[in-house]
Write an enzyme that holds these catalytic residues in place. Sequence first.
Site, PDB file in Angstrom:
ATOM      1  N   LYS A 190       0.880  -1.181   0.000  1.00  0.00           N
ATOM      2  CA  LYS A 190       0.000   0.000   0.000  1.00  0.00           C
ATOM      3  C   LYS A 190       0.914   1.227   0.000  1.00  0.00           C
ATOM      4  O   LYS A 190       1.457   1.618   1.038  1.00  0.00           O
ATOM      5  CB  LYS A 190      -0.884  -0.017   1.258  1.00  0.00           C
ATOM      6  CG  LYS A 190      -2.223   0.692   1.130  1.00  0.00           C
ATOM      7  CD  LYS A 190      -2.156   2.170   0.811  1.00  0.00           C
ATOM      8  CE  LYS A 190      -1.815   3.036   1.994  1.00  0.00           C
ATOM      9  NZ  LYS A 190      -1.558   4.456   1.594  1.00  0.00           N
ATOM     10  N   GLU A 265       9.661   1.881  10.838  1.00  0.00           N
ATOM     11  CA  GLU A 265      10.750   2.827  10.530  1.00  0.00           C
ATOM     12  C   GLU A 265      10.131   4.206  10.473  1.00  0.00           C
ATOM     13  O   GLU A 265       9.405   4.530   9.525  1.00  0.00           O
ATOM     14  CB  GLU A 265      11.384   2.494   9.185  1.00  0.00           C
ATOM     15  CG  GLU A 265      12.330   1.325   9.278  1.00  0.00           C
ATOM     16  CD  GLU A 265      13.040   1.083   7.963  1.00  0.00           C
ATOM     17  OE1 GLU A 265      13.264  -0.082   7.656  1.00  0.00           O
ATOM     18  OE2 GLU A 265      13.314   2.064   7.259  1.00  0.00           O
ATOM     19  N   CYS A 299      14.427  10.746   6.140  1.00  0.00           N
ATOM     20  CA  CYS A 299      14.279  10.420   7.567  1.00  0.00           C
ATOM     21  C   CYS A 299      15.591  10.611   8.309  1.00  0.00           C
ATOM     22  O   CYS A 299      15.606  10.958   9.479  1.00  0.00           O
ATOM     23  CB  CYS A 299      13.764   9.004   7.740  1.00  0.00           C
ATOM     24  SG  CYS A 299      14.787   7.790   6.914  1.00  0.00           S
ATOM     25  N   GLU A 396      10.044  17.115  13.868  1.00  0.00           N
ATOM     26  CA  GLU A 396      10.498  16.760  12.520  1.00  0.00           C
ATOM     27  C   GLU A 396       9.740  17.649  11.528  1.00  0.00           C
ATOM     28  O   GLU A 396       8.529  17.490  11.333  1.00  0.00           O
ATOM     29  CB  GLU A 396      10.198  15.288  12.228  1.00  0.00           C
ATOM     30  CG  GLU A 396      10.803  14.836  10.911  1.00  0.00           C
ATOM     31  CD  GLU A 396      10.402  13.427  10.515  1.00  0.00           C
ATOM     32  OE1 GLU A 396       9.212  13.087  10.636  1.00  0.00           O
ATOM     33  OE2 GLU A 396      11.280  12.676  10.061  1.00  0.00           O
TER      34      GLU A 396
END
Length: 502
Positions: A190, A265, A299, A396
């Site tokens: 997905k 993750e 990331c 972030e």
Amino acid sequence: MTAISSPKPAEQLRQQLSQRTLKHFIGGEWQDSASGETFEVHTPTDNSLLTAAASGDEHDIDRAAQAAWAAFPAWKALDGKARRKLLYKVAALIEDRAEELALAESMDTGQPIRFMKSAAIRAAENFRFFADRAEAAQDGLSLPADGFLNYTIRQPIGPVGIITPWNTPFMLSSWKIAPALASGCTVVHKPAEWSPVTATLLAEIMHEAGIPAGVVNLVHGYGETAGRALTEHPHIKAIAFIGESSTGSSIQKQGAATLKRVHLELGGKNPVVVFADADLERALDAAIFMLYSLNGQRCTSSSRLLVERSIHDDFVKKLAERVSNIKVGDPLDPATEVGPLIHPRQFEKVCSYFDIARADGATVAVGGERIGESGNYVRPTLFTNARSEMRIAQEEIFGPVLTVLPFDDEADALRIANDVPYGLAGYLWTNDLTRAHRFAQGLDVGMVWINSENVRHLPSPFGGMKASGIGRDGGDYSFDFYMETKNIAVNLDGRGAAKLGV
Ligand code: NAD
């Protein structure tokens, strides 16, 4: 802003995309959603319509999970050599179509084309790397004991769900799908709703390579519908997820009822720590590259720069000059270094931090504004005079935005470096050997690079601690996730069990 230099192939691809609806790929066939619903996909250069995709829901996920379930026994039984051969074919086809993949990724995500071809090549490397290990993936240990031989084997866990984000989606999808297939699992993928194009091309490639029907299935759709249904489906034995920390937390909850194994993750707010004794030229290059390449949407981006106070002003002056020179422009222009942000929502999020920084008392040394009126372009930004507790140093942001923090000594640097909820990666610049090792061991992160930017080594573990995730990818770590370890105990001396009821 710069203009597109070679518009022709781009124009052709754009036309092709505008004429098709991206379908699901289920059981070896391209399929519409059971509901007939679709969603629009826009290009970040001007937010105009790029294409449309089938919008999956629990019915489409169910069809895909059933297909993956049905295909699992034969794929599991296929020997490692045969799986290796097929995955090699996938890698070769990716390389053949690398230009097209790069172009599609740039159009869909706004990532500069200069980085996207190498991202496609890295995806091919991921397939080859895990293909080479497919045969040995089942290997285990021999654990002799008194009168017994215990030995372990690994077997694929079953059909797995792979849920991927919108940043470098092609490369990240390959990173998950390649080890899953090499270990003998079947897959329902997905991809992110903001960037579904290259996931479709990858499904095409895997089909063309001869991966049997049902072994890899693709369902497009939103996280809350298709994504959620995948995490809740009883045939799906594990979920490999890349995305935001808050989504990772939802996925754990959603998967709890069916006892899903999850690998998460997640996000990062990664420190790059520069001591005065470092090679400052290289440190400067790396800090800039690790933040501003890939539009700051990485990331492992070095989004918090910690600089020793004695060199702070000089280092920041050079940094500011370089950041002001970064070329922002059309992602398809090879000269472009930073492209538009993927979606108006992400654009608004990044821009909101310009006001937050000012309100909290930091200085916007460079940037801090949008560029132009159309598209999601922001000026590469540098925040100085910041403190660790400020939101710009804690959250972030996921854009071309860097926050600089001064530190006094090693202890101060370590305190600031660890003073965040995240723990993905850390970068350390010093020529003091003992300090380098001591500091690396003290950092609360899953990965440290000393005197280097992020250079990926596929056998090494990749992943984070704290809010950055659970589990590791890479080499054998990936197989541990996609496989069950079984212990088999064989009695060798014919001993009997204690007799009851005699
Ligand atoms: P996101 O969490 O919003 O979405 C990721 C995927 O999850 C998408 O496919 C989305 O549709 C799906 N999803 C959303 N809600 C869901 C739900 N309730 N159930 C199931 N699926 C759901 O993340 P994003 O904004 O697409 O990606 C950016 C994030 O990914 C950043 O935080 C970044 O740091 C992180 N990331 C981490 C790594 C890593 O290796 N640690 C690598 C790349 C990106």
